[in-house]
Write a protein that holds these residues in place. Structure first.
Motif, PDB file in Angstrom:
ATOM      1  N   GLU A  29      35.737  34.597  44.133  1.00 19.69           N
ATOM      2  CA  GLU A  29      34.813  35.214  43.211  1.00 19.69           C
ATOM      3  C   GLU A  29      34.853  36.726  43.262  1.00 19.69           C
ATOM      4  O   GLU A  29      35.035  37.444  42.171  1.00 19.69           O
ATOM      5  CB  GLU A  29      33.579  34.589  43.554  1.00 19.69           C
ATOM      6  CG  GLU A  29      33.422  33.080  43.306  1.00 19.69           C
ATOM      7  CD  GLU A  29      33.374  32.646  41.961  1.00 19.69           C
ATOM      8  OE1 GLU A  29      32.796  33.630  40.796  1.00 19.69           O
ATOM      9  OE2 GLU A  29      33.641  31.424  41.509  1.00 19.69           O
ATOM     10  N   LYS A  30      34.863  37.232  44.481  1.00 20.47           N
ATOM     11  CA  LYS A  30      34.837  38.756  44.878  1.00 20.47           C
ATOM     12  C   LYS A  30      36.118  39.381  44.020  1.00 20.47           C
ATOM     13  O   LYS A  30      36.125  40.374  43.220  1.00 20.47           O
ATOM     14  CB  LYS A  30      34.658  39.168  46.048  1.00 20.47           C
ATOM     15  CG  LYS A  30      33.172  38.726  46.544  1.00 20.47           C
ATOM     16  CD  LYS A  30      33.050  39.298  48.065  1.00 20.47           C
ATOM     17  CE  LYS A  30      31.533  39.052  48.504  1.00 20.47           C
ATOM     18  NZ  LYS A  30      31.309  39.630  49.778  1.00 20.47           N
ATOM     19  N   VAL A  31      37.245  38.805  44.246  1.00 18.29           N
ATOM     20  CA  VAL A  31      38.740  39.407  43.691  1.00 18.29           C
ATOM     21  C   VAL A  31      38.577  39.245  42.362  1.00 18.29           C
ATOM     22  O   VAL A  31      38.937  40.183  41.802  1.00 18.29           O
ATOM     23  CB  VAL A  31      39.496  38.399  44.523  1.00 18.29           C
ATOM     24  CG1 VAL A  31      40.857  38.772  43.663  1.00 18.29           C
ATOM     25  CG2 VAL A  31      39.807  38.976  46.120  1.00 18.29           C
ATOM     26  N   TYR A  32      38.106  38.239  41.693  1.00 19.68           N
ATOM     27  CA  TYR A  32      38.023  38.110  40.331  1.00 19.68           C
ATOM     28  C   TYR A  32      37.143  39.114  39.638  1.00 19.68           C
ATOM     29  O   TYR A  32      37.560  39.789  38.720  1.00 19.68           O
ATOM     30  CB  TYR A  32      37.454  36.637  39.734  1.00 19.68           C
ATOM     31  CG  TYR A  32      37.305  36.412  38.320  1.00 19.68           C
ATOM     32  CD1 TYR A  32      38.347  35.805  37.643  1.00 19.68           C
ATOM     33  CD2 TYR A  32      36.194  36.940  37.923  1.00 19.68           C
ATOM     34  CE1 TYR A  32      38.349  35.566  36.474  1.00 19.68           C
ATOM     35  CE2 TYR A  32      36.094  36.800  36.419  1.00 19.68           C
ATOM     36  CZ  TYR A  32      37.170  36.059  35.654  1.00 19.68           C
ATOM     37  OH  TYR A  32      36.957  35.843  34.233  1.00 19.68           O
ATOM     38  N   ASP A  33      35.762  39.540  40.219  1.00 20.28           N
ATOM     39  CA  ASP A  33      35.237  40.506  39.675  1.00 20.28           C
ATOM     40  C   ASP A  33      35.786  41.724  39.854  1.00 20.28           C
ATOM     41  O   ASP A  33      35.749  42.501  38.837  1.00 20.28           O
ATOM     42  CB  ASP A  33      33.655  40.560  40.417  1.00 20.28           C
ATOM     43  CG  ASP A  33      32.769  39.379  40.156  1.00 20.28           C
ATOM     44  OD1 ASP A  33      32.973  38.640  39.128  1.00 20.28           O
ATOM     45  OD2 ASP A  33      32.008  39.119  40.839  1.00 20.28           O
ATOM     46  N   PHE A  34      36.572  42.094  40.828  1.00 23.02           N
ATOM     47  CA  PHE A  34      37.265  43.388  41.156  1.00 23.02           C
ATOM     48  C   PHE A  34      38.565  43.396  40.128  1.00 23.02           C
ATOM     49  O   PHE A  34      38.365  44.387  39.573  1.00 23.02           O
ATOM     50  CB  PHE A  34      37.769  43.394  42.507  1.00 23.02           C
ATOM     51  CG  PHE A  34      38.637  44.379  42.645  1.00 23.02           C
ATOM     52  CD1 PHE A  34      38.167  45.731  43.163  1.00 23.02           C
ATOM     53  CD2 PHE A  34      39.989  44.334  42.683  1.00 23.02           C
ATOM     54  CE1 PHE A  34      39.117  46.893  43.513  1.00 23.02           C
ATOM     55  CE2 PHE A  34      41.064  45.328  42.933  1.00 23.02           C
ATOM     56  CZ  PHE A  34      40.496  46.793  43.467  1.00 23.02           C
ATOM     57  N   ASN A  35      39.085  42.320  39.995  1.00 21.35           N
ATOM     58  CA  ASN A  35      40.531  42.594  39.105  1.00 21.35           C
ATOM     59  C   ASN A  35      39.913  42.555  37.632  1.00 21.35           C
ATOM     60  O   ASN A  35      40.755  42.967  36.749  1.00 21.35           O
ATOM     61  CB  ASN A  35      41.195  41.163  39.220  1.00 21.35           C
ATOM     62  CG  ASN A  35      42.033  41.290  40.526  1.00 21.35           C
ATOM     63  OD1 ASN A  35      42.250  42.466  41.246  1.00 21.35           O
ATOM     64  ND2 ASN A  35      42.420  40.209  41.200  1.00 21.35           N
ATOM     65  N   THR A  47      32.313  48.853  45.853  1.00 27.29           N
ATOM     66  CA  THR A  47      31.367  48.239  46.307  1.00 27.29           C
ATOM     67  C   THR A  47      31.794  46.737  46.491  1.00 27.29           C
ATOM     68  O   THR A  47      31.476  46.111  47.445  1.00 27.29           O
ATOM     69  CB  THR A  47      30.128  48.131  45.376  1.00 27.29           C
ATOM     70  OG1 THR A  47      29.556  49.479  45.093  1.00 27.29           O
ATOM     71  CG2 THR A  47      28.891  47.235  45.988  1.00 27.29           C
ATOM     72  N   ILE A  48      32.661  46.285  45.871  1.00 26.80           N
ATOM     73  CA  ILE A  48      33.184  44.781  45.802  1.00 26.80           C
ATOM     74  C   ILE A  48      34.152  44.890  46.861  1.00 26.80           C
ATOM     75  O   ILE A  48      34.119  43.982  47.915  1.00 26.80           O
ATOM     76  CB  ILE A  48      33.817  44.244  44.665  1.00 26.80           C
ATOM     77  CG1 ILE A  48      32.683  44.107  43.248  1.00 26.80           C
ATOM     78  CG2 ILE A  48      34.678  43.120  44.995  1.00 26.80           C
ATOM     79  CD1 ILE A  48      33.612  43.919  42.077  1.00 26.80           C
ATOM     80  N   ILE A  49      35.102  45.909  47.143  1.00 25.14           N
ATOM     81  CA  ILE A  49      36.083  45.827  48.451  1.00 25.14           C
ATOM     82  C   ILE A  49      35.266  46.041  49.624  1.00 25.14           C
ATOM     83  O   ILE A  49      35.635  45.363  50.658  1.00 25.14           O
ATOM     84  CB  ILE A  49      37.126  46.849  47.898  1.00 25.14           C
ATOM     85  CG1 ILE A  49      37.886  46.587  46.816  1.00 25.14           C
ATOM     86  CG2 ILE A  49      37.893  47.245  49.217  1.00 25.14           C
ATOM     87  CD1 ILE A  49      38.776  45.237  46.961  1.00 25.14           C
ATOM     88  N   GLN A  50      34.208  46.727  49.472  1.00 25.03           N
ATOM     89  CA  GLN A  50      33.447  47.197  50.798  1.00 25.03           C
ATOM     90  C   GLN A  50      32.831  45.650  51.256  1.00 25.03           C
ATOM     91  O   GLN A  50      32.669  45.593  52.378  1.00 25.03           O
ATOM     92  CB  GLN A  50      32.594  48.226  50.710  1.00 25.03           C
ATOM     93  CG  GLN A  50      33.437  49.576  50.621  1.00 25.03           C
ATOM     94  CD  GLN A  50      32.338  50.871  50.463  1.00 25.03           C
ATOM     95  OE1 GLN A  50      31.594  50.696  49.600  1.00 25.03           O
ATOM     96  NE2 GLN A  50      32.887  51.978  50.967  1.00 25.03           N
ATOM     97  N   SER A  51      32.241  44.872  50.294  1.00 28.34           N
ATOM     98  CA  SER A  51      31.651  43.643  50.479  1.00 28.34           C
ATOM     99  C   SER A  51      32.666  42.519  50.913  1.00 28.34           C
ATOM    100  O   SER A  51      32.313  41.578  51.535  1.00 28.34           O
ATOM    101  CB  SER A  51      30.702  43.160  49.501  1.00 28.34           C
ATOM    102  OG  SER A  51      31.649  42.781  48.315  1.00 28.34           O
TER     103      SER A  51
END
Length: 197
Positions: A29-35, A47-51
């Protein structure tokens, strides 16, 4: 031991355990939001990568797309940069030092499967750490396998498959990746082959 404890201890484990599956889904889910963030949304991306990752600094840049299994087993040092399509199968700890440059389409595979098909078909997996030192440059299309250490100041040439540890202060290349030569002070004079700075 739980399947997660086995995974982190380098023991055979079942990856489709409910806890591990749930953790991978959260990472996805986080990777999706990042990408799928906009190029202008750098703060959101960071922020996503740090979380997601186990350890970061305030100085890193990861070009989307990026993929990982869990995220929490990845530690990156200061001034980390990765180009497009970095894949990290972080079923074990993946530790990356300071000032590391990673080319496009690099894969760091801490995960693996048994050789014999009968054992492999039981869905057992294993994972061993990957450690990348400081000031390392990993060229495009490199694969680093499980249980590998790459020493400080080393360059891994494009297209290499790293199956054994690589020492510090060398240029290494090939499939399997082997040391070509040491890096010396003479290399400070050139930016590409024999083209002087």
């Amino acid at each position: 031991m739980t399947e997660k404890e086995k995974m982190l201890a380098g023991k055979p484990y079942f990856a489709f355990d409910k806890v591990l599956f749930k953790e991978r889904q959260l990472a996805k889910e986080k990777v999706y939001d990042f990408n799928f963030s906009k190029p202008s949304e750098l703060d959101k991306r960071n922020t996503i990568i740090q979380s997601l990752l186990g350890k970061t600094s305030n100085s890193f840049y990861i070009e989307p797309p990026f993929r990982c299994d869990y995220g929490y087993n990845i530690e990156i040092g200061d001034n980390f940069y990765s180009n497009y399509n970095l894949i990290i199968l972080d079923c074990a700890k993946v530790t990356i030092g300071n000032n590391v440059l990673v080319g496009p389409n690099v894969s760091l595979f801490a995960a693996g499967h048994p050789i014999h098909h009968e054992v492999r078909n039981t869905e057992l997996e294993y994972a061993f750490p990957i450690t990348i030192g400081n000031n390392v440059w990993i060229g495009g299309n490199v694969v680093v396998n499980a249980d590998i250490t790459i020493g400080d100041n080393t360059v891994i040439a494009s297209g290499s498959i790293v199956t054994k540890n690589i020492p510090s202060n060398v240029i290494a290349a090939g499939n399997p990746c082997k040391v070509l030569r040491e890096i010396t002070d003479e290399d400070k004079q050139y930016y590409f082959k024999k083209l002087r700075i």
